[in-house]
Design a protein around this motif. Structure first.
Motif, PDB file in Angstrom:
ATOM      1  N   GLY A   1       0.815  -1.207   0.000  1.00  0.00           N
ATOM      2  CA  GLY A   1       0.000   0.000   0.000  1.00  0.00           C
ATOM      3  C   GLY A   1       0.846   1.253   0.000  1.00  0.00           C
ATOM      4  N   ALA A   2       2.158   1.106  -0.085  1.00  0.00           N
ATOM      5  CA  ALA A   2       3.061   2.242   0.012  1.00  0.00           C
ATOM      6  C   ALA A   2       2.910   3.220  -1.144  1.00  0.00           C
ATOM      7  CB  ALA A   2       4.509   1.755   0.083  1.00  0.00           C
ATOM      8  N   GLU A   3       2.372   2.771  -2.261  1.00  0.00           N
ATOM      9  CA  GLU A   3       2.207   3.650  -3.410  1.00  0.00           C
ATOM     10  C   GLU A   3       0.777   4.177  -3.500  1.00  0.00           C
ATOM     11  OE1 GLU A   3       4.691   4.637  -5.222  1.00  0.00           O
ATOM     12  OE2 GLU A   3       6.107   3.362  -4.146  1.00  0.00           O
ATOM     13  N   GLY A   4       0.112   4.283  -2.366  1.00  0.00           N
ATOM     14  CA  GLY A   4      -1.208   4.886  -2.346  1.00  0.00           C
ATOM     15  C   GLY A   4      -2.324   3.957  -2.760  1.00  0.00           C
ATOM     16  N   GLY A   5      -2.113   2.665  -2.604  1.00  0.00           N
ATOM     17  CA  GLY A   5      -3.179   1.731  -2.936  1.00  0.00           C
ATOM     18  C   GLY A   5      -3.177   1.269  -4.373  1.00  0.00           C
ATOM     19  N   ASP A   6      -2.105   1.548  -5.133  1.00  0.00           N
ATOM     20  CA  ASP A   6      -2.033   1.059  -6.506  1.00  0.00           C
ATOM     21  C   ASP A   6      -2.114  -0.457  -6.519  1.00  0.00           C
ATOM     22  OD1 ASP A   6      -1.804   3.551  -7.586  1.00  0.00           O
ATOM     23  OD2 ASP A   6       0.387   3.541  -7.617  1.00  0.00           O
ATOM     24  N   LEU A   7      -2.735  -0.972  -7.546  1.00  0.00           N
ATOM     25  CA  LEU A   7      -2.925  -2.417  -7.639  1.00  0.00           C
ATOM     26  C   LEU A   7      -1.606  -3.149  -7.815  1.00  0.00           C
ATOM     27  CD1 LEU A   7      -4.800  -4.853  -7.892  1.00  0.00           C
ATOM     28  CD2 LEU A   7      -5.041  -4.322 -10.334  1.00  0.00           C
ATOM     29  N   ARG A   8      -0.739  -2.618  -8.678  1.00  0.00           N
ATOM     30  CA  ARG A   8       0.538  -3.271  -8.967  1.00  0.00           C
ATOM     31  C   ARG A   8       1.689  -2.285  -8.887  1.00  0.00           C
ATOM     32  NH1 ARG A   8       0.212  -8.375 -10.753  1.00  0.00           N
ATOM     33  NH2 ARG A   8      -1.919  -9.135 -11.136  1.00  0.00           N
ATOM     34  N   LEU A   9       2.849  -2.794  -8.563  1.00  0.00           N
ATOM     35  CA  LEU A   9       4.044  -1.961  -8.446  1.00  0.00           C
ATOM     36  C   LEU A   9       4.593  -1.593  -9.811  1.00  0.00           C
ATOM     37  CD1 LEU A   9       5.891  -3.912  -5.595  1.00  0.00           C
ATOM     38  CD2 LEU A   9       4.619  -1.764  -5.382  1.00  0.00           C
ATOM     39  N   GLU A  10       5.070  -0.362  -9.914  1.00  0.00           N
ATOM     40  CA  GLU A  10       5.746   0.095 -11.130  1.00  0.00           C
ATOM     41  C   GLU A  10       7.218  -0.290 -11.065  1.00  0.00           C
ATOM     42  OE1 GLU A  10       4.986   4.246 -11.244  1.00  0.00           O
ATOM     43  OE2 GLU A  10       2.816   4.025 -11.448  1.00  0.00           O
ATOM     44  N   GLN A  11       8.017   0.312 -11.955  1.00  0.00           N
ATOM     45  CA  GLN A  11       9.478   0.197 -11.962  1.00  0.00           C
ATOM     46  C   GLN A  11      10.010  -1.120 -12.517  1.00  0.00           C
ATOM     47  OE1 GLN A  11      10.746   1.165  -7.991  1.00  0.00           O
ATOM     48  NE2 GLN A  11       9.424   2.961  -7.892  1.00  0.00           N
ATOM     49  N   SER A  12       9.225  -1.820 -13.319  1.00  0.00           N
ATOM     50  CA  SER A  12       9.718  -3.036 -13.971  1.00  0.00           C
ATOM     51  C   SER A  12      10.208  -2.683 -15.369  1.00  0.00           C
ATOM     52  CB  SER A  12       8.616  -4.095 -14.050  1.00  0.00           C
ATOM     53  OG  SER A  12       8.244  -4.516 -12.762  1.00  0.00           O
ATOM     54  N   ASP A  13      11.518  -2.740 -15.561  1.00  0.00           N
ATOM     55  CA  ASP A  13      12.128  -2.363 -16.839  1.00  0.00           C
ATOM     56  C   ASP A  13      12.283  -3.606 -17.719  1.00  0.00           C
ATOM     57  OD1 ASP A  13      13.191  -0.705 -18.744  1.00  0.00           O
ATOM     58  OD2 ASP A  13      14.927  -0.072 -17.562  1.00  0.00           O
ATOM     59  N   PHE A  14      12.766  -3.416 -18.920  1.00  0.00           N
ATOM     60  CA  PHE A  14      12.885  -4.518 -19.886  1.00  0.00           C
ATOM     61  C   PHE A  14      13.798  -5.625 -19.382  1.00  0.00           C
ATOM     62  CE2 PHE A  14      16.399  -1.748 -20.798  1.00  0.00           C
ATOM     63  CZ  PHE A  14      17.431  -2.590 -21.172  1.00  0.00           C
ATOM     64  N   TYR A  15      14.868  -5.273 -18.645  1.00  0.00           N
ATOM     65  CA  TYR A  15      15.779  -6.318 -18.169  1.00  0.00           C
ATOM     66  C   TYR A  15      15.151  -7.134 -17.037  1.00  0.00           C
ATOM     67  CZ  TYR A  15      17.031  -2.562 -14.864  1.00  0.00           C
ATOM     68  OH  TYR A  15      16.994  -1.548 -13.946  1.00  0.00           O
ATOM     69  N   ASP A  16      14.132  -6.580 -16.363  1.00  0.00           N
ATOM     70  CA  ASP A  16      13.387  -7.376 -15.390  1.00  0.00           C
ATOM     71  C   ASP A  16      12.617  -8.479 -16.107  1.00  0.00           C
ATOM     72  OD1 ASP A  16      13.846  -6.108 -12.764  1.00  0.00           O
ATOM     73  OD2 ASP A  16      12.942  -4.356 -13.714  1.00  0.00           O
ATOM     74  N   PHE A  17      12.003  -8.128 -17.232  1.00  0.00           N
ATOM     75  CA  PHE A  17      11.300  -9.141 -18.029  1.00  0.00           C
ATOM     76  C   PHE A  17      12.280 -10.226 -18.464  1.00  0.00           C
ATOM     77  CE2 PHE A  17      10.018 -11.134 -21.934  1.00  0.00           C
ATOM     78  CZ  PHE A  17       8.649 -11.333 -21.802  1.00  0.00           C
ATOM     79  N   LEU A  18      13.435  -9.817 -18.948  1.00  0.00           N
ATOM     80  CA  LEU A  18      14.414 -10.770 -19.474  1.00  0.00           C
ATOM     81  C   LEU A  18      15.024 -11.643 -18.391  1.00  0.00           C
ATOM     82  CD1 LEU A  18      16.303  -8.295 -21.833  1.00  0.00           C
ATOM     83  CD2 LEU A  18      14.666 -10.055 -22.537  1.00  0.00           C
ATOM     84  N   GLY A  19      15.167 -11.072 -17.179  1.00  0.00           N
ATOM     85  CA  GLY A  19      15.795 -11.823 -16.100  1.00  0.00           C
ATOM     86  C   GLY A  19      17.298 -11.928 -16.236  1.00  0.00           C
ATOM     87  N   VAL A  20      17.907 -11.011 -16.981  1.00  0.00           N
ATOM     88  CA  VAL A  20      19.365 -11.009 -17.149  1.00  0.00           C
ATOM     89  C   VAL A  20      19.881  -9.593 -16.963  1.00  0.00           C
ATOM     90  CG1 VAL A  20      19.349 -12.979 -18.729  1.00  0.00           C
ATOM     91  CG2 VAL A  20      19.198 -10.656 -19.647  1.00  0.00           C
ATOM     92  N   GLN A  21      21.150  -9.477 -16.568  1.00  0.00           N
ATOM     93  CA  GLN A  21      21.759  -8.165 -16.418  1.00  0.00           C
ATOM     94  C   GLN A  21      21.926  -7.502 -17.785  1.00  0.00           C
ATOM     95  OE1 GLN A  21      25.418  -8.707 -14.166  1.00  0.00           O
ATOM     96  NE2 GLN A  21      24.318  -8.182 -12.273  1.00  0.00           N
TER      97      GLN A  21
END
Length: 361
Positions: A187-207
């Motif tokens: 709830g730290a982001e004001g009750g948003d359903l999902r957290l932001e800040q997921s970039d393309f390398y998060d999707f890939l799972g690689v540095q």
């Protein structure tokens, strides 16, 4: 939407509280969308590229003609039949070509279908007046005018709901059904359903090593996730190879990390210049938009002067509405859907009202 930086600590709350927060977020979203009123902004130039001939290279190249248009300054190539076959904008690397017809749709989220003959690809250099005479462009156009290799739109739809996984030679999944981000359990982001800040390398799972020396390190909980700007960076940057910055504040000339950073950067051509973030700063018309343009929105008062959402113009649906694709928390991933507000830039719906600027990279 993309935040300012990834938080290193997170707190776990009981499941009942999580459900309460999620429910509250969904309720607020629904109530906000109920305030939408009938359409205001009209689309007059339906079908910017409305050629009706064969493929993009079907016209006789020997009879092709070039012309110049303004607002923004751009070069237009017409085939021997008079139909537009290419639009190239000064200061931009995105080229819109006319080619084989395609239809993009997302039945699970919308009835909208976009049937288009527009193909958007990256030029090796920024366009400038007279570049059609230069050898680099002649070589590029000869290779791409009839190409059916994946373009920006094809890349984008490889992350919508149900998209199959694609793996590279190293076994890394680089495309497939993407989430927006992990459920917000604090709830730290004001009750948003999902957290932001997921970039393309998060999707890939690689540095991912950036040109400025920074290294993007994925978080396991963000695997297969792309927030709105992360989605654009995946499509334009990782897939189409447009240069990327590690952060908005990083040095260099790449695509910044957040929607706000992209909108306020000096990259490309400002198609709808940003004049402010208030409701009064909504563009008076959207006639200048064309497929492939990035559109920027002001959705959340908590972000103050920052723009907080970005999408890409896809084209006109079969009902004549200008549609964009973006990654959203309500749908949990990339979409052209109606959940959380229809993906229309015309009219007076949620996203049409919150549009503030557009850029052609």
């Amino acid at each position: 939407m993309a935040g300012k930086g990834k938080k290193k600590t997170r707190h776990i709350v009981p499941g009942l509280v999580v459900l309460t927060l999620v429910g509250a977020s969904g309720y607020l979203t629904v109530e906000l969308r109920k305030q939408e009123t009938p359409g205001v902004t009209e689309v007059r130039n339906v079908g910017v590229l409305d050629g009706t001939g064969g493929s993009g290279g079907g016209a006789d190249d020997s009879k092709a003609t070039w012309s110049r248009l303004e607002n923004p300054a751009r070069s237009v190539l017409r085939g021997g039949d008079g139909q537009i076959v290419a639009v190239l904008t000064d200061g931009s690397r995105t080229a819109t070509l006319t080619g084989k017809a395609r239809t993009f749709q997302e039945p699970a989220a919308t009835k909208s279908k976009v049937s288009t003959r527009d193909w958007v690809r990256l030029l090796p250099e920024e366009w400038k007046k007279g570049a059609e005479k230069e050898q680099w462009f002649k070589d590029w156009y000869a290779e791409n005018k009839d190409s059916e290799e994946d373009d920006l739109f094809a890349f984008a739809f490889q992350y919508v709901a149900g998209a199959p996984d694609k793996k590279d030679e190293q076994g890394t999944i680089y495309a497939g059904d993407a989430d927006f981000g992990p459920l917000n359990t604090t709830g730290a982001e004001g009750g948003d359903l999902r957290l932001e800040q997921s970039d393309f390398y998060d999707f890939l799972g690689v540095q991912y090593p950036f040109r400025d020396g920074a290294v993007g390190t994925p978080e396991a909980m963000r695997a297969r996730a792309l927030d709105c700007s992360g989605f654009i960076r995946m499509v334009l940057g990782y897939r189409a190879r447009y240069p990327l910055m590690s952060l908005d504040s990083a040095s260099g000339d790449g695509l910044p990390r957040t929607a706000n950073g992209m909108a306020r950067s000096k990259l490309g051509a400002d198609v709808l210049p940003l004049t402010g973030v208030s409701a009064e700063d909504r563009p008076a018309n959207i006639d200048q938009l064309q497929p492939g343009d990035l559109v920027f929105f002001k959705l959340d008062a908590r972000t103050k002067e920052r723009l907080d959402h970005v999408g890409m113009v896809l084209g006109y649906d079969t009902e004549g509405h200008l549609i964009f694709v973006s990654s959203r928390e309500e749908v949990n991933g990339p979409t052209i859907g109606d959940i959380g507000g229809v993906s229309r830039l015309d009219g007076n719906g949620y996203y049409a009202k919150t549009l503030r600027s557009a850029k052609r990279l």
